[in-house]
Design a protein around this motif. Structure first.
Motif, PDB file in Angstrom:
ATOM      1  N   LEU A   7       7.585 -11.262  -0.561  1.00  0.00           N
ATOM      2  CA  LEU A   7       6.175 -10.600  -0.779  1.00  0.00           C
ATOM      3  C   LEU A   7       5.701  -9.476   0.142  1.00  0.00           C
ATOM      4  O   LEU A   7       4.999  -8.729  -0.325  1.00  0.00           O
ATOM      5  N   ALA A   8       6.073  -9.630   1.490  1.00  0.00           N
ATOM      6  CA  ALA A   8       5.765  -8.273   2.267  1.00  0.00           C
ATOM      7  C   ALA A   8       6.676  -7.198   1.842  1.00  0.00           C
ATOM      8  O   ALA A   8       6.029  -6.287   1.886  1.00  0.00           O
ATOM      9  N   CYS A   9       7.728  -7.331   1.349  1.00  0.00           N
ATOM     10  CA  CYS A   9       8.767  -5.955   1.095  1.00  0.00           C
ATOM     11  C   CYS A   9       7.976  -5.615  -0.361  1.00  0.00           C
ATOM     12  O   CYS A   9       7.974  -4.335  -0.161  1.00  0.00           O
ATOM     13  N   SER A  10       7.419  -6.465  -1.044  1.00  0.00           N
ATOM     14  CA  SER A  10       6.851  -5.959  -2.434  1.00  0.00           C
ATOM     15  C   SER A  10       5.629  -5.113  -2.124  1.00  0.00           C
ATOM     16  O   SER A  10       5.482  -4.288  -2.635  1.00  0.00           O
ATOM     17  N   SER A  11       4.834  -5.788  -1.147  1.00  0.00           N
ATOM     18  CA  SER A  11       3.587  -4.985  -0.830  1.00  0.00           C
ATOM     19  C   SER A  11       3.789  -3.667  -0.399  1.00  0.00           C
ATOM     20  O   SER A  11       3.239  -2.541  -0.520  1.00  0.00           O
ATOM     21  N   PHE A  12       4.996  -3.565   0.572  1.00  0.00           N
ATOM     22  CA  PHE A  12       5.180  -2.202   1.148  1.00  0.00           C
ATOM     23  C   PHE A  12       5.503  -1.481   0.171  1.00  0.00           C
ATOM     24  O   PHE A  12       5.045  -0.062  -0.027  1.00  0.00           O
ATOM     25  N   LEU A  13       6.459  -1.800  -0.908  1.00  0.00           N
ATOM     26  CA  LEU A  13       6.840  -0.935  -2.056  1.00  0.00           C
ATOM     27  C   LEU A  13       5.753  -0.421  -2.753  1.00  0.00           C
ATOM     28  O   LEU A  13       5.332   0.587  -3.269  1.00  0.00           O
ATOM     29  N   ILE A  14       4.657  -1.225  -2.949  1.00  0.00           N
ATOM     30  CA  ILE A  14       3.458  -1.055  -3.819  1.00  0.00           C
ATOM     31  C   ILE A  14       2.802   0.085  -3.092  1.00  0.00           C
ATOM     32  O   ILE A  14       2.111   0.825  -3.614  1.00  0.00           O
TER      33      ILE A  14
END
Length: 364
Positions: free
Chosen positions: A247-254
């Motif tokens: 979820l942290a990686c996804s948040s970073f990409l967003i």
């Protein structure tokens, strides 16, 4: 999946490190406008949506909401207000007085007015006479600006006042759902703005005047208030928020995509808030002590701007923004350390000594 409550330890976390990092980031970002009269770095990369310094301020509001909501859950409005007063005003008042005294010693009149007009946290007077008009930033704005960083305090205080009203009604304990509902209301404003222009918030004018605080910018109040409410909601519903590297990686990409292509306020704000709280939980244990016993972040925030202006007055920006930041860092850290050890920490020791009228004391 582990939740925020599972991973967050109130006594061992990275919040102190993050606050310090955000304060130093503001100092670094201001080295461009104050040192060489250029905009804060990052505006070009983010299509004008934000910049390095503003992003750090956003982080402060997320962390502030998260930390202050923990105090609000205890349900004592007077104690809540007393703690917030001690954290903000004594340090601010000493900073204003020191600034006014320094201006008087250099022959610039208007220091008492500067203290009086900014005494309650809202900036009603930016300059003192002609002080710092000859700096790169002074020439850029054609005037005296002594402490531009103080602009955000009024919005922090508004967030405190709103949360204090909820505490007085006992709502953080009896109806915690109201906080995320308020966050959703603020988010709706951001969505409406994004539909109009995905990169530029809609200016809504001012609101007020409020007693002591004066007028506030409605757009800033909505946007910063949303970040504060996100942090507060995360505190109140920590048991419902999953915390996972994916979820942290996804948040970073967003976050990265919203910064580069637009939609930062709608998509990037929640992603940035999640990353901020995730970082606070995964900071290595050896760094948990940073800012815990000696929190210099507030002192850095309120003293950096006038010190940077003073260094710029003597030509400190001639070598470029990074050398300028390096020149400013030692005196700023010294001022922040003095503020913490001589003002902030001593008054915070009074947080359990709530002054109350005699008849209320006897009633207890």
């Amino acid at each position: 999946m582990a939740t925020l409550r599972d991973r967050y330890d109130p006594k061992a976390n990275g919040l102190g490190l993050l606050r310090l990092a955000f304060a130093l980031t503001v100092l670094l970002a201001h080295s461009w406008p104050l040192g060489i009269a250029r905009p804060n770095p990052g505006q070009g990369l983010t299509r004008g949506q934000t910049d390095l310094g503003t992003l750090a301020v956003d982080g402060f509001f997320v962390l502030s909401g998260f930390l202050v909501a923990a105090s609000a859950r205890k349900g004592n409005a007077l104690r809540f207000a007393w703690h917030r007063f001690l954290r903000i005003f004594p340090g601010l008042w000493v900073c204003l007085a020191v600034t006014a005294l320094a201006a008087a010693l250099t022959g610039h009149a208007g220091g008492p007015g500067f203290v009086r007009e900014n005494f309650f946290g809202a900036v009603h007077q930016w300059g003192i006479g002609t002080l710092f008009q000859d700096t790169p930033y002074g020439r850029l704005v054609s005037g005296s600006v002594v402490n531009g960083s103080l602009w955000s305090l009024v919005y922090e205080l508004l967030c405190y006042c709103g949360l204090a009203a909820l505490v007085a009604l006992g709502l953080p304990r009896r109806a915690p759902w109201l906080v995320p509902v308020l966050a959703a209301g603020a988010y709706l404003v951001l969505v409406v703005d994004a539909l109009h222009d995905p990169t530029t918030p809609h200016y809504r004018g001012g609101l007020g005047p409020f007693p002591l605080l004066g007028y506030v910018d409605l757009q800033l109040a909505c946007y910063l208030g949303f970040l504060f409410l996100l942090g507060a909601s995360a505190q109140l519903y920590a048991h419902r928020i999953p915390l996972h590297p994916a979820l942290a990686c996804s948040s970073f990409l967003i976050l990265a995509m919203s910064l580069g292509y637009g939609g930062f306020f709608v998509a990037g704000y929640p992603a940035f808030a999640y990353l901020t709280l995730y970082a606070a939980c995964v900071v290595p244990p050896r760094l948990h002590g940073v800012g815990r016993e000696h929190d210099y972040s507030y002192g850095i925030y309120i003293y950096a701007f006038p010190i940077q202006q003073a260094v710029a007055h003597f030509g400190g920006g001639a070598w470029g923004p990074l050398p300028f930041a390096a020149l400013c860092l030692p005196p700023v850290l010294l001022a922040a350390a003095l503020s913490w050890h001589l003002v902030e920490r001593p008054v915070l020791a009074l947080k359990h000594r709530l002054p109350m009228p005699r008849h209320l004391t006897l009633a207890r």
